[in-house]
Write a protein that holds these residues in place. Structure first.
Motif, PDB file in Angstrom:
ATOM      1  N   GLU A  32       0.832  -1.198   0.000  1.00  0.00           N
ATOM      2  CA  GLU A  32       0.000   0.000   0.000  1.00  0.00           C
ATOM      3  C   GLU A  32       0.860   1.238   0.000  1.00  0.00           C
ATOM      4  O   GLU A  32       1.889   1.302   0.664  1.00  0.00           O
ATOM      5  CB  GLU A  32      -0.910  -0.003   1.244  1.00  0.00           C
ATOM      6  N   GLU A  33       0.421   2.228  -0.783  1.00  0.00           N
ATOM      7  CA  GLU A  33       1.088   3.527  -0.834  1.00  0.00           C
ATOM      8  C   GLU A  33       2.548   3.433  -1.212  1.00  0.00           C
ATOM      9  O   GLU A  33       3.364   4.251  -0.789  1.00  0.00           O
ATOM     10  CB  GLU A  33       0.921   4.255   0.506  1.00  0.00           C
ATOM     11  N   SER A  34       2.893   2.442  -2.023  1.00  0.00           N
ATOM     12  CA  SER A  34       4.279   2.333  -2.461  1.00  0.00           C
ATOM     13  C   SER A  34       4.423   2.685  -3.927  1.00  0.00           C
ATOM     14  O   SER A  34       5.533   2.817  -4.436  1.00  0.00           O
ATOM     15  CB  SER A  34       4.791   0.905  -2.235  1.00  0.00           C
ATOM     16  N   ARG A  57      -2.926  -2.964  -9.039  1.00  0.00           N
ATOM     17  CA  ARG A  57      -3.127  -1.841  -8.139  1.00  0.00           C
ATOM     18  C   ARG A  57      -2.567  -2.204  -6.772  1.00  0.00           C
ATOM     19  O   ARG A  57      -2.251  -3.364  -6.506  1.00  0.00           O
ATOM     20  CB  ARG A  57      -4.593  -1.455  -8.034  1.00  0.00           C
ATOM     21  N   GLU A  58      -2.467  -1.207  -5.912  1.00  0.00           N
ATOM     22  CA  GLU A  58      -1.923  -1.453  -4.574  1.00  0.00           C
ATOM     23  C   GLU A  58      -2.822  -2.395  -3.797  1.00  0.00           C
ATOM     24  O   GLU A  58      -4.043  -2.341  -3.892  1.00  0.00           O
ATOM     25  CB  GLU A  58      -1.771  -0.124  -3.822  1.00  0.00           C
ATOM     26  N   GLY A  59      -2.212  -3.279  -3.036  1.00  0.00           N
ATOM     27  CA  GLY A  59      -2.957  -4.264  -2.271  1.00  0.00           C
ATOM     28  C   GLY A  59      -3.328  -5.486  -3.094  1.00  0.00           C
ATOM     29  O   GLY A  59      -3.881  -6.452  -2.567  1.00  0.00           O
ATOM     30  N   GLY A  90      -9.894  -6.873   2.383  1.00  0.00           N
ATOM     31  CA  GLY A  90      -8.776  -6.487   1.524  1.00  0.00           C
ATOM     32  C   GLY A  90      -8.556  -7.514   0.429  1.00  0.00           C
ATOM     33  O   GLY A  90      -9.242  -8.520   0.363  1.00  0.00           O
TER      34      GLY A  90
END
Lengths: 252, 146, 71
Positions: B61-63, B97-99, B144
């Motif tokens: 996440e957020e990377s 996508r993230e996650g 998630g």
């Protein structure tokens, strides 16, 4: 083959014909039902899969490919398992119909495997980003496809149909080890193909709105298989009788 | 024993022997059958510097970020225990996508960054309609993209 | 309707998948029915010939019957 062998084959083959009449009666009884069910279930499945079910939250409308891809995968495995069972029965009990059934259903199994592979690629390209990868799941299903083709080639390569069927039975039984490999490939190894959605106990991984079209299509494919298996086994029986009569004519 | 029984035993033994042979072969080739290594696998292994392999895990996440050249992107692959940074200068798949799960093919640079030549998205086995997913997210029960 | 055909932008993939499945299933069915019909016809011919043979060929002269050689 030499004349004495020919006579022996004829005697044995004629002896086998006591059984097929019963099969013919059963087939005639079941066929209209399985054919009718196939049409109904396909119609229902197509409506549910294409119209009356939602898109997936992450895969969008490509999820509708699942309603073809997964049932055809199940049939590919199921038919091969049937062939393995028939080969074992033919080998141990020498049942006359077993080998004929095995030969009859092989092309249907090959067809379903091809559909599974092709629809899988059509699904993988937009979702994974590739048409094909050599991971354990895809590779082992491709091997299954080659086993089907190999069997068909093998049984047709012999002049003596009985020996061809025996060789084919051995090939099928050797290849049966591929079935658990296919099934557990996504659990045993790191693969791109995701694990099973349907066999999970506890929290189901498939929303009911998607499970329903999947199961209806699976039932439709099964009814289709029963129909074709009956038609094709009947044709194999007729073929054997034709061969016997032709040999009798040839010997006279 | 009857001939039928003998055939039955022959069949059983042959299949059993075949199963054992297959199991042994698969165990022996374990490493070659792995489609990808996770970041933790990489910690445990030492690979030759120029060796190409696949790295699999989740996009942290957020990377995710675009680099200044406008083409290259950078993100971090994690298996929730270890992480590896990745750079990639190609087209990302729709599902990236993230996650989300990802499998990147390429090599590990000397500076510890994985230089990917190809990136594939790996999705899980969960299927649900959008409304259900939205409802889960709203109620806070969203698990998630496991 | 156009939404339906567009399949969220994935039309090519979804419709190709259904098309190839339909093609394979229909072709298999057609081949199976065709083979069955052909063999039924061949069998009818063979069995008719088998019926006809013991009565011998129609000949002009009243010759001695040809010895049975079938089986």
């Amino acid at each position: 083959m030499a004349l004495p062998d020919r006579m022996a084959y004829l005697t044995v083959a004629m002896h086998r014909f006591a059984n097929p009449a019963r099969f013919q009666r059963i087939a005639t009884a079941i066929l209209p039902w399985s054919a009718g069910l196939t049409v109904l279930l396909l119609a229902a499945g197509l409506y549910l899969g294409l119209v009356a079910s939602p898109a997936d939250y992450q895969q969008g409308d490509t999820v509708r490919i699942m309603y073809i891809h997964v049932p055809s995968a199940w049939m590919a495995l199921f038919i091969y398992a049937n062939m393995a069972l028939a080969s074992a029965v033919g080998f141990v009990w020498r049942h006359p119909l077993a080998d004929l059934f095995c030969r009859a259903v092989a092309p249907v199994g090959a067809g379903f495997t091809a559909v599974c592979l092709i629809t899988g690629s059509l699904w993988g390209e937009p979702m994974w980003g590739t048409w094909w990868v050599w991971d354990a799941r895809l590779t082992s299903v491709l091997i299954l496809f080659f086993l089907y083709l190999g069997y068909i080639a093998l049984v047709n390569a012999f002049d003596d149909p009985v020996r061809g069927l025996k060789a084919g039975a051995i090939l099928v039984l050797v290849g049966v080890v591929n079935l658990p490999i296919i099934k557990f490939s996504v659990d045993w190894w790191n693969t791109l193909h995701q694990p099973a959605s349907v066999s999970r106990l506890g929290r189901p991984a498939l929303d009911p709105a998607m499970l329903t079209p999947l199961m209806v299509m699976a039932a439709a494919f099964m009814a289709y298989f029963v129909t074709l298996a009956l038609l094709r086994t009947r044709a194999e029986l007729l073929n054997r009788r034709i061969q016997v009569l032709q040999m009798a004519r040839g010997a006279s | 024993m009857t001939r039928k029984k003998r055939r039955l035993y022959l069949l059983g033994l042959s299949l059993g022997g075949l199963a054992v042979a297959a199991a042994l072969a698969l165990i022996a080739f374990q490493d070659n059958l792995l489609f990808f290594y996770s970041p933790s696998d990489l910690q445990a292994k030492t690979l030759a510097p120029e060796q190409r392999f696949r790295l699999g895990g989740l996009v942290a996440e957020e990377s995710f970020e675009h680099l200044s050249d406008g083409i290259t992107v950078r993100f971090v692959v994690t298996d929730l225990t270890n992480t590896i940074p990745v750079v990639f200068a190609g087209i990302l798949p729709d599902l990236f996508r993230e996650g989300q799960g990802v499998v990147a093919e390429g090599r590990l640079r000397a500076d510890g960054v994985f230089e990917a030549s190809d990136v594939l998205a790996k999705h899980d086995e969960t299927y649900m309609p959008r409304e259900v997913a939205d409802a889960l997210k709203q109620s806070g029960e969203w698990r998630g993209d496991e | 309707m156009s939404d339906f055909l567009a399949m969220g932008g994935y039309a090519v993939y979804v419709w190709s998948a259904y098309a190839i499945a339909a093609l394979v299933l229909v072709v298999l069915l057609a081949m199976s029915l065709g083979a069955l019909k052909r063999r039924e016809a061949a069998l009818r011919l063979l069995e008719a010939a088998r019926e006809a043979r013991p009565r011998g060929e129609p000949t002009g002269s009243g010759s001695a019957p040809v010895p049975e050689s079938s089986r």
